[in-house]
Write an enzyme that holds these catalytic residues in place. Structure first.
Site, PDB file in Angstrom:
ATOM      1  N   GLY A 153      86.924  96.183   8.664  1.00 17.41           N
ATOM      2  CA  GLY A 153      87.362  97.162   7.965  1.00 17.41           C
ATOM      3  C   GLY A 153      88.717  97.551   8.206  1.00 17.41           C
ATOM      4  N   ASP A 182      89.355 105.604  -0.188  1.00 17.22           N
ATOM      5  CA  ASP A 182      89.309 104.006  -0.244  1.00 17.22           C
ATOM      6  C   ASP A 182      87.989 103.724  -0.814  1.00 17.22           C
ATOM      7  OD1 ASP A 182      90.467 101.650   0.060  1.00 17.22           O
ATOM      8  OD2 ASP A 182      89.571 101.308   1.973  1.00 17.22           O
TER       9      ASP A 182
END
Length: 494
Positions: A30, A147
């Site tokens: 991530g 995001d």
């Protein structure tokens, strides 16, 4: 006989963290680190453990931000948002103590994988609805995701939707939000350091656009995408997929409005508009399986053989473009006056410079190989077959090849750049050094673009924060130094 339960509970409570969590394998990476599948020996269940990277772990300010992130995420309890269990300190692979975030383990595939393998589908709207429902819970708790993208949305085998990787999530009241996100889905105001609930709505609009068309709203380099999100007209999804209903296209266009005031005010408003918009003639029930069920299309469909043919044609045309562009650029450079041409660029070295340009172009395309091969391959298997072999999607791939070839050929234009610097120096009354093609002379020639780039970086990065002001000051000082060196070097060498 004594009851063994209290003893077992005490033993479980005193179990060390490194013994409690056994890492079973890597799941993915991530924004802030690597995610592992792990076994929680205390609670006898599998979890996901996110190991934060060292550059965050060694930064006290970043760790305070991560701690706030965990605290805010713990306030959210919704079936469409990944559940956060704990934040623990554990040794990493090098034996250093690093923060690890323990989360719910979600068994499923990302929406990115589903779109890549099965193509766009109106059924994806069901997943977008789930994303909006999860965001509604986050916004109610004062959390922004910032995001939202296909890679951060998981779809389970049962059709459930999970929003994951709150790598840059902030409490809505947190005034220290920084520029972060993914250019394909980033709202214009987020680049300027401003964000609110409507920023997530913009990203969901971009997500919905890709679910309907198989392509993000804008393509290109990071800089060109950021500029497109801020200035270019909003693309209509029907220009790529005519089957998209007008009502659904209207939802996308409003969510992606440049001005936040023109978007939906809340995710609940967008959710209501999405529920009212038709998906297609026979809209599936909410319990319909996730978007990896291919939709039926009228007309010939893309098969594996036709897609392989598209790859072959796309690669051949791209290779021809990469080979042709450097030759044309070298031909243009040949018209520059000889006095501005270094010895290393005489006509006998044309083959060497061509190979350098082609090599640079190849490396640039490999760095963007995913988007490049998606473009030249055309629509996914099972989608409606385009009427032309070289369709708009393949054309974008060829344009990417041409752009990479042009960037690789830029060194060939050095004689024209020298001529431009000579003209500017003559206009400004700056002396022309005798050793302009020596090592120091070439460094002197590069001072003007260095000053321009440093100046732009210093001005565009200026923010009302001490760290940003200090960084901008350093860039602007570098630009001033480059200007001083450009003026002083000819005087010193004469």
């Amino acid at each position: 006989m004594a009851d063994p339960l209290p003893t077992s509970l005490i033993r479980a409570d005193t179990m060390s963290v490194e013994r409690r969590f056994e890492l079973l394998g890597r799941i993915g990476a991530g924004n802030h680190g690597v995610v592992f599948r792990a076994r929680d020996s205390q609670l006898q269940r599998e979890v996901a453990v996110k190991r934060f990277s060292h550059f965050l772990a060694d930064d006290p300010r970043a760790m305070r931000r991560i701690t706030r992130e965990v605290a805010t995420l713990a306030r959210v309890s919704h079936p469409n948002v990944v559940t956060v269990h704990d934040l623990v300190q554990m040794p990493d692979g090098d034996g250093e103590i690093t923060p690890h975030l323990v989360m719910e383990l979600v068994e499923g595939r990302s929406l990115r994988d589903l779109l890549t393998s099965h193509g766009p589908s109106p059924r994806s709207v069901i997943v977008v609805r789930g994303v909006l429902e999860g965001l509604a819970a986050c916004h109610h708790a004062g959390i922004l995701h910032l995001d939202i993208k296909p890679a951060n949305v998981l779809v389970t085998a049962e059709g459930g939707v999970k929003i994951v990787d709150f790598g840059i999530a902030r409490a809505a009241s947190d005034a220290t939000a920084t520029i972060a996100g993914t250019p394909h889905y980033m709202p214009p105001e987020q680049y300027e350091g401003r964000a609110d609930q409507r920023s997530d709505i913009y990203s969901v609009g971009c997500l919905l656009f890709e679910c309907l068309t198989g392509s993000p709203p804008f393509r290109g380099t990071m800089a060109s995408q950021l500029l497109a999100h801020r200035e270019q007209p909003r693309p209509d999804p029907r220009s790529l997929t005519p089957q998209v209903p007008a009502g659904m296209a209207a939802v996308v266009m409003r969510a992606m409005a440049i001005d936040p005031a023109h978007r939906y005010a809340t995710v609940q408003d967008m959710l209501a508009a999405l529920a009212a918009a038709p998906i297609h003639a026979a809209e599936p029930h909410a319990a319909t399986p996730p978007p990896h069920t291919p939709r039926a299309v009228a007309g010939p469909q893309v098969s594996r053989s036709t897609r392989l043919r598209a790859y072959a044609v796309g690669l051949a045309l791209s290779a021809f473009t990469v080979a042709l562009v450097p030759g044309l650029v070298w031909l243009a450079a040949a018209f520059a006056p000889d006095r501005y041409r270094p010895d290393a660029m005489d006509p006998s070295t044309a083959g060497t410079w061509w190979m350098i340009a082609v090599s640079i172009a190849t490396v640039l395309l490999l760095l963007r190989r995913r988007s490049f091969f998606e473009a030249i391959g055309g629509p996914a298997v099972g989608s409606l077959q385009p009427t032309r072999l070289v369709d708009a999607q393949m054309t974008r791939g060829i344009q990417m090849a041409a752009g990479s070839a042009l960037r690789g050929s830029l060194p060939m234009l050095f004689p024209w750049y020298v001529a431009l610097v000579a003209m500017c120096a003559a206009t400004a009354g700056t002396a022309w050094p005798d050793d302009v093609f020596s090592m120091w002379g070439v460094a002197w020639l590069l001072m003007p673009p260095a000053a321009i780039l440093l100046g732009i970086r210093g001005l565009t990065g200026l923010r009302p924060r001490f760290g940003a002001v200090l960084t901008s000051a350093v860039y602007l000082a570098g630009a001033a130094l480059a200007i001083v060196l450009f003026i002083a070097y000819p005087l010193a060498s004469s």
